[in-house]
Design an enzyme around this catalytic site. Structure first.
Site, PDB file in Angstrom:
ATOM      1  N   LYS A  22      11.104  -9.436  -3.220  1.00 41.72           N
ATOM      2  CA  LYS A  22       9.685  -9.198  -2.897  1.00 41.72           C
ATOM      3  C   LYS A  22       8.800  -9.403  -4.135  1.00 41.72           C
ATOM      4  O   LYS A  22       7.759 -10.042  -4.060  1.00 41.72           O
ATOM      5  CB  LYS A  22       9.517  -7.755  -2.402  1.00 41.72           C
ATOM      6  CG  LYS A  22       8.072  -7.281  -2.337  1.00 41.72           C
ATOM      7  CD  LYS A  22       7.942  -5.939  -1.658  1.00 41.72           C
ATOM      8  CE  LYS A  22       7.979  -4.748  -2.568  1.00 41.72           C
ATOM      9  NZ  LYS A  22       6.793  -4.541  -3.394  1.00 41.72           N
ATOM     10  N   ASN A  23       9.254  -8.845  -5.251  1.00 43.22           N
ATOM     11  CA  ASN A  23       8.376  -8.906  -6.427  1.00 43.22           C
ATOM     12  C   ASN A  23       8.321 -10.298  -7.043  1.00 43.22           C
ATOM     13  O   ASN A  23       7.419 -10.596  -7.819  1.00 43.22           O
ATOM     14  CB  ASN A  23       8.797  -7.857  -7.469  1.00 43.22           C
ATOM     15  CG  ASN A  23       8.513  -6.448  -6.959  1.00 43.22           C
ATOM     16  OD1 ASN A  23       7.608  -6.244  -6.152  1.00 43.22           O
ATOM     17  ND2 ASN A  23       9.308  -5.485  -7.399  1.00 43.22           N
ATOM     18  N   CYS A 121      -1.592   4.152  -5.940  1.00 43.90           N
ATOM     19  CA  CYS A 121      -0.731   4.597  -4.859  1.00 43.90           C
ATOM     20  C   CYS A 121      -0.091   5.881  -5.317  1.00 43.90           C
ATOM     21  O   CYS A 121      -0.332   6.345  -6.420  1.00 43.90           O
ATOM     22  CB  CYS A 121       0.277   3.526  -4.478  1.00 43.90           C
ATOM     23  SG  CYS A 121       1.422   3.147  -5.772  1.00 43.90           S
ATOM     24  N   ARG A 126      -1.984   3.113 -11.458  1.00 44.00           N
ATOM     25  CA  ARG A 126      -1.868   1.648 -11.465  1.00 44.00           C
ATOM     26  C   ARG A 126      -3.199   0.950 -11.779  1.00 44.00           C
ATOM     27  O   ARG A 126      -3.743   0.196 -10.968  1.00 44.00           O
ATOM     28  CB  ARG A 126      -1.274   1.164 -10.134  1.00 44.00           C
ATOM     29  CG  ARG A 126      -0.022   1.923  -9.776  1.00 44.00           C
ATOM     30  CD  ARG A 126       0.720   1.311  -8.622  1.00 44.00           C
ATOM     31  NE  ARG A 126       1.757   0.408  -9.077  1.00 44.00           N
ATOM     32  CZ  ARG A 126       2.690  -0.094  -8.278  1.00 44.00           C
ATOM     33  NH1 ARG A 126       2.703   0.180  -7.004  1.00 44.00           N
ATOM     34  NH2 ARG A 126       3.597  -0.903  -8.758  1.00 44.00           N
ATOM     35  N   ASP A 310      12.030   1.255 -10.512  1.00 45.63           N
ATOM     36  CA  ASP A 310      12.344   1.282  -9.086  1.00 45.63           C
ATOM     37  C   ASP A 310      13.738   1.843  -8.817  1.00 45.63           C
ATOM     38  O   ASP A 310      13.990   2.379  -7.745  1.00 45.63           O
ATOM     39  CB  ASP A 310      12.279  -0.144  -8.501  1.00 45.63           C
ATOM     40  CG  ASP A 310      10.863  -0.646  -8.421  1.00 45.63           C
ATOM     41  OD1 ASP A 310      10.245  -0.482  -7.380  1.00 45.63           O
ATOM     42  OD2 ASP A 310      10.365  -1.201  -9.424  1.00 45.63           O
ATOM     43  N   ARG A 403       8.185  -1.716   3.767  1.00 44.92           N
ATOM     44  CA  ARG A 403       7.414  -2.579   2.851  1.00 44.92           C
ATOM     45  C   ARG A 403       8.315  -3.341   1.891  1.00 44.92           C
ATOM     46  O   ARG A 403       7.906  -4.361   1.341  1.00 44.92           O
ATOM     47  CB  ARG A 403       6.411  -1.739   2.056  1.00 44.92           C
ATOM     48  CG  ARG A 403       5.371  -1.121   2.963  1.00 44.92           C
ATOM     49  CD  ARG A 403       4.264  -0.542   2.187  1.00 44.92           C
ATOM     50  NE  ARG A 403       3.543  -1.598   1.498  1.00 44.92           N
ATOM     51  CZ  ARG A 403       2.370  -1.445   0.962  1.00 44.92           C
ATOM     52  NH1 ARG A 403       1.776  -0.272   1.005  1.00 44.92           N
ATOM     53  NH2 ARG A 403       1.767  -2.428   0.346  1.00 44.92           N
TER      54      ARG A 403
HETATM   55  C1  UD1 Z   1       6.039  -2.418 -12.144  1.00 45.46           C
HETATM   56  C2  UD1 Z   1       7.309  -2.574 -12.955  1.00 45.46           C
HETATM   57  C3  UD1 Z   1       8.069  -3.742 -12.403  1.00 45.46           C
HETATM   58  C4  UD1 Z   1       8.313  -3.494 -10.925  1.00 45.46           C
HETATM   59  C5  UD1 Z   1       6.996  -3.229 -10.190  1.00 45.46           C
HETATM   60  C6  UD1 Z   1       7.181  -2.848  -8.738  1.00 45.46           C
HETATM   61  C7  UD1 Z   1       7.651  -2.124 -15.319  1.00 45.46           C
HETATM   62  C8  UD1 Z   1       7.191  -2.365 -16.691  1.00 45.46           C
HETATM   63  N1  UD1 Z   1       6.982  -2.755 -14.351  1.00 45.46           N
HETATM   64  O1  UD1 Z   1       5.274  -3.626 -12.266  1.00 45.46           O
HETATM   65  O2  UD1 Z   1       9.269  -3.931 -13.077  1.00 45.46           O
HETATM   66  O3  UD1 Z   1       8.943  -4.602 -10.355  1.00 45.46           O
HETATM   67  O4  UD1 Z   1       6.318  -2.161 -10.819  1.00 45.46           O
HETATM   68  O5  UD1 Z   1       7.551  -1.502  -8.619  1.00 45.46           O
HETATM   69  O6  UD1 Z   1       8.602  -1.407 -15.072  1.00 45.46           O
HETATM   70  N2  UD1 Z   1      -0.731  -0.427 -16.633  1.00 45.46           N
HETATM   71  C9  UD1 Z   1      -1.961  -0.119 -17.180  1.00 45.46           C
HETATM   72  N3  UD1 Z   1      -2.970  -1.056 -17.119  1.00 45.46           N
HETATM   73  C10 UD1 Z   1      -2.789  -2.273 -16.548  1.00 45.46           C
HETATM   74  C11 UD1 Z   1      -1.537  -2.586 -15.979  1.00 45.46           C
HETATM   75  C12 UD1 Z   1      -0.522  -1.636 -16.041  1.00 45.46           C
HETATM   76  O7  UD1 Z   1      -2.152   0.978 -17.701  1.00 45.46           O
HETATM   77  O8  UD1 Z   1      -3.742  -3.074 -16.527  1.00 45.46           O
HETATM   78  C13 UD1 Z   1       0.363   0.584 -16.643  1.00 45.46           C
HETATM   79  C14 UD1 Z   1       0.692   1.046 -15.235  1.00 45.46           C
HETATM   80  O9  UD1 Z   1      -0.123   2.102 -14.789  1.00 45.46           O
HETATM   81  C15 UD1 Z   1       2.130   1.475 -15.373  1.00 45.46           C
HETATM   82  C16 UD1 Z   1       2.683   0.483 -16.388  1.00 45.46           C
HETATM   83  O10 UD1 Z   1       1.551  -0.008 -17.126  1.00 45.46           O
HETATM   84  O11 UD1 Z   1       2.205   2.774 -15.921  1.00 45.46           O
HETATM   85  C17 UD1 Z   1       3.482  -0.667 -15.754  1.00 45.46           C
HETATM   86  O12 UD1 Z   1       2.602  -1.510 -15.121  1.00 45.46           O
HETATM   87  P1  UD1 Z   1       2.959  -2.977 -14.614  1.00 45.46           P
HETATM   88  O13 UD1 Z   1       4.190  -3.517 -15.279  1.00 45.46           O
HETATM   89  O14 UD1 Z   1       1.724  -3.772 -14.629  1.00 45.46           O
HETATM   90  O15 UD1 Z   1       3.285  -2.633 -13.122  1.00 45.46           O
HETATM   91  P2  UD1 Z   1       3.681  -3.607 -12.061  1.00 45.46           P
HETATM   92  O16 UD1 Z   1       3.230  -4.999 -12.317  1.00 45.46           O
HETATM   93  O17 UD1 Z   1       3.321  -2.938 -10.787  1.00 45.46           O
END
Ligand code: UD1
Length: 422
Positions: A22-23, A121, A126, A310, A403
């Site tokens: 999915k990702n 969420c 996020r 995850d 999902r």
């Molecule tokens: C994250 C996971 C990814 C997983 C996905 C789905 C990590 C590093 N990333 O990716 O492996 O496949 O969830 O569950 O484990 N953040 C900020 N500002 C930003 C972007 C991010 O503060 O602009 C913070 C987020 O709040 C979070 C962390 O950075 O605490 C990780 O964020 P990010 O890697 O961007 O999350 P996803 O892309 O959702």
């Protein structure tokens, strides 16, 4: 599917094929917008978020057709006006966090985009500040609007950018934007997740000039002409990890075909340390758990190649049944222990000692209970707990689980679990 019913406590046995990731698929589908002509993406999982992305691509004027797990996207009919949010189906944008990668793709293709905020969420806030700060360095301008964000550029220019945190989403957005910028972009402190490698692999197949995808420094030479390409999405490492955890919790032996074992190094290390057998064979990933497992001690989540956030939820029922005491620390998201009260209902000796930490004393048995999924991976972890627990477990709120899993009940039935969804 609202609820899942499980009669647990039986050792697993069987084999199951792992769905596409999915990702990985969502950013690759966003990237098809950048290529002229037709792209063919194989192994696309049948999930609501993928259907939402198909809807969004169609709303932008692309033709999208599906034949089984293959999606064909043709971008000839794309039209700039439709990048404005009035024409993008709002529910599709807001219901899926991955719609944020459309920001980079549409800035590249159209120079302007209006997008609703993807929203937080239950697992945490996020935010998207890292995405915005990075895109600003490519000469993108942002304005806050009542519906979300208006982003525009008079032409992106390559830059040297250091990310404050190796955010997966921000790295994807930057890649999607930078391949259309004038000159070279260097991303330092980039995320190294396999999903980044997939995105770079697809963009390179289309003609992009990218080096270093999968490492912390990525170099992009922008403005190459991109044409549609064929690309196969790898198996989903978290879905494979879910069925692995079901076997670790309930015991038995399973063969996970199409599991991307090479992307699962941190999980492999923990699985072996706990005393289970992990074998990468020609047919797939073979897992066997006989005797009760031992605790690995402490689990701490970290960006790839560290232990995935995850997988943290999915390991909680495994640790609850392992011998000895375990500690788990969540370093990626601030609020990812919503299942603790439900696991306690099932007899787990688990305490949240801090917003980001839990302590577990292993117990020999869990017992069935009626529990409720509150988010995707936590919900799947309750299903795992149910598969291992004695008696009947009912997991309500299973819309969240769908999902990320095409059909978790069908897959677990292949592995011998007595489970059905209604
Ligand atoms: C994250 C996971 C990814 C997983 C996905 C789905 C990590 C590093 N990333 O990716 O492996 O496949 O969830 O569950 O484990 N953040 C900020 N500002 C930003 C972007 C991010 O503060 O602009 C913070 C987020 O709040 C979070 C962390 O950075 O605490 C990780 O964020 P990010 O890697 O961007 O999350 P996803 O892309 O959702």
């Amino acid at each position: 599917m609202d609820s899942v019913y499980i009669r647990g406590g039986i050792a697993l046995q069987g084999q199951v094929g792992i769905q596409g990731s999915k990702n990985a698929v969502l950013p690759v589908l966003a990237a098809t917008l950048l290529a002229d002509g037709t792209s063919v993406i194989e192994n696309c999982p049948r999930l609501a978020d993928v259907y939402h992305m198909q809807t969004l691509l169609k709303s932008l004027g692309c033709s999208v057709t599906r034949e089984k797990d293959r999606l064909k996207v043709n971008t000839e009919g794309m039209n700039k006006l439709t990048a404005l949010s009035a024409d993008m189906p709002k529910e599709a944008v807001e219901s899926m966090r991955s719609s944020i990668v459309l920001l980079g793709a549409l800035l590249n293709r159209m120079g302007e985009v209006e997008l609703a905020y993807p929203g937080g969420c239950v697992i945490g806030k996020r935010p998207i500040d890292i995405h915005i700060e990075a895109l600003k360095q490519l000469q993108v301008h942002f304005e806050e609007r009542s519906y979300g964000l208006h982003a525009y550029t008079k032409g992106m220019k390559g830059a040297e950018i250091r990310l404050a945190f190796p955010s997966v989403g921000a790295t994807e957005n930057l890649l999607l934007a930078a391949v259309g910028a004038d000159g070279a972009t260097v991303i330092r402190g980039a995320a190294k997740e396999p999903e980044i490698e997939s995105l770079c692999g697809f963009l390179s197949a289309c003609g992009a000039d990218i080096t270093g995808g999968g490492s912390s420094t990525i170099l992009i030479q922008g403005k190459r002409k991109l044409s549609g390409a064929e690309f196969a999405i790898p198996g989903d490492r978290i879905v494979a990890g879910t069925y692995l955890c079901a076997c670790l919790a309930a015991g038995g032996e399973v063969l996970l075909t199409k599991a991307p074992a090479a992307q699962m190094g941190a999980v492999k290390k923990v699985t072996k340390a706990m005393g289970a057998l992990w074998q990468e064979t020609d047919k797939g990933l073979y897992i066997q758990r006989g005797a009760r497992l031992k605790t690995p001690g402490k689990l701490v989540t970290a960006p790839y190649p560290g232990f995935p956030t995850d997988m943290q939820s999915l390991f909680l029922p495994v640790l609850a049944l392992a011998e000895g005491s375990s500690q788990v620390e969540e370093r990626i998201f601030e609020d990812r222990f919503h299942i603790v009260p439900d696991l306690k209902l099932m007899g787990a000796k688990i305490e949240q000692t801090d917003k980001r930490k839990v302590r577990i004393e292993g117990t020999e048995q869990l017992s069935g209970a009626r529990v409720e999924a509150k988010e995707l991976r936590g919900g799947a972890a309750l299903v795992i707990a149910g598969a291992a627990a004695k008696g009947e477990t009912v997991v309500d709120g299973c819309g969240y689980i769908e999902r990320g899993y095409e059909n978790i009940c069908r897959d677990l039935r292949e592995l011998g679990v007595r489970i059905y969804g209604v």
